[in-house]
Design an enzyme around this catalytic site. Sequence first.
Site, PDB file in Angstrom:
ATOM      1  N   LYS A  66       0.732  -1.249   0.256  1.00 33.08           N
ATOM      2  CA  LYS A  66      -0.001  -0.059  -0.025  1.00 33.08           C
ATOM      3  C   LYS A  66       0.865   1.259  -0.162  1.00 33.08           C
ATOM      4  CE  LYS A  66      -3.421  -2.631  -0.391  1.00 33.08           C
ATOM      5  NZ  LYS A  66      -4.112  -3.336   0.516  1.00 33.08           N
TER       6      LYS A  66
HETATM    7  C1  LIG Z   1      -5.146  -4.545   0.616  1.00 37.08           C
HETATM    8  C2  LIG Z   1      -6.645  -4.473   0.465  1.00 37.08           C
HETATM    9  C3  LIG Z   1      -7.414  -4.824   1.633  1.00 37.08           C
HETATM   10  C4  LIG Z   1      -7.070  -5.444   2.869  1.00 37.08           C
HETATM   11  O1  LIG Z   1      -5.990  -4.828   3.775  1.00 37.08           O
HETATM   12  P1  LIG Z   1      -5.078  -5.551   4.598  1.00 37.08           P
HETATM   13  O2  LIG Z   1      -4.517  -4.455   5.434  1.00 37.08           O
HETATM   14  O3  LIG Z   1      -4.296  -6.539   3.796  1.00 37.08           O
HETATM   15  O4  LIG Z   1      -6.142  -6.477   5.469  1.00 37.08           O
HETATM   16  C5  LIG Z   1      -8.885  -4.591   1.617  1.00 37.08           C
HETATM   17  N1  LIG Z   1      -9.364  -4.099   0.478  1.00 37.08           N
HETATM   18  C6  LIG Z   1      -8.862  -3.608  -0.868  1.00 37.08           C
HETATM   19  C7  LIG Z   1      -9.454  -2.988  -1.916  1.00 37.08           C
HETATM   20  C8  LIG Z   1      -7.239  -3.939  -0.621  1.00 37.08           C
HETATM   21  O5  LIG Z   1      -6.540  -3.742  -1.707  1.00 37.08           O
END
Ligand SMILES: *Cc1c(COP(=O)(O)O)cnc(C)c1O
Length: 385
Positions: free
Chosen positions: A184
């Site tokens: 992210k």
């Molecule tokens: C990465 C992601 C999540 C989940 O995030 P985590 O921190 O890995 O639990 C949820 N929704 C979307 C669209 C994502 O890309």
Amino acid sequence: MRTSFLPFSPPLIGEEEIEEVIDCLRSDWITTGPKTKRFEQSFAEYVGAPAALAVSSGTDAMLVGLAAMGIGSGDEVITTTMTFCSTVHVIEQVGARPVLVDVEPDTLNVDPRRVEEAVSSRTRAILPVHLYGHPCDMDALDDIAVRHGLAILEDAAHALPASYKNRRIGSGATAAAFSFYATKNLTTGEGGMLTGDPELVRKARLWSLHGLSGDAYNRYNRGGSWAYEVLVPGFKCNMSDIQAAIGLQQLRKLDRFQAHRRRIVERYRALLSGCDAVQLPTERPDVVSGWNLFPLRLNLGLLSIDRDGFIGELKKRNIGSSVHFIPVHVHPYYRDKYGFGPRDFPIAYDEYLRIVTVPLSARIQEEDVADVAGAVREICAEFRR
Ligand SMILES: *Cc1c(COP(=O)(O)O)cnc(C)c1O
């Protein structure tokens, strides 16, 4: 051709993050504590949120958000099929029924008209996903929510930072869940943040730490008390100060990271313009995208290979890529439970078949982008129908 493999999205961690983690480890306070508090405050200030709660993942931010809204058995939550599975899992996990809808062809975000059609007497909330970082049409969704008395919880995993009509995603009282997973825009290794109305965030905090009453939080502090009360059967997904240490330093660099991502996106645009076998992602004039991901869409009619073949060709040229996302309704659990066929959501499914997400990160260099664009052009020429 590249001699080394170009990874899809490696994190960018500097000495500052390492020093802050060491400071935490030497401090004798490694679980939720002063660094987490500071991270919550700095994050809230950054996005303009009235309140923020740090948790162990973006998924958990959504989970405690839904729990705090009191959503559960008998309730329906409307969301998109074009997302990561955990957006939908959390709805199942609180005991509610996910109602999937199809997407808009350009942004691949949830289509507000289809959301409206999916509203029933059991609907309690809408869970829109700002896919790839491009904000959803929030005015249309807010309007539906107000008219039907629904809550909104935004999956903002890709949308830090992003803006809709000059308002940052996460500002204001609408609940938003951010992810700090390794790929992210800001990472803490694993982590997440829920922002929104202070009363909702207070309830979510309870749900994130066993349902313990507030004063239990500091029960090992001097002046704290051993006593606590359990108010709800909560989860265990608080953030540790080790994670917050990384987040504090990442947040200070976030504007620089984003400026870099935007430069990379512009580079891709310049280098791939006129390549008619690929469609590039766009940004509507009233938004600023978070640009977490850069999905190409193949014009399969012009090519003699399919998407999987295209990814194989990229790999041969030492370039990592991925697909975001396999629509949720195609996965066996949801397909079988709700009896979905692939084309029950035809836009999401047909677009899925032609998506290739190419490398984009705060780390990637302009030379790497030239390698990717060169490889894409080469593959398009070699496999032109
Ligand atoms: C990465 C992601 C999540 C989940 O995030 P985590 O921190 O890995 O639990 C949820 N929704 C979307 C669209 C994502 O890309």
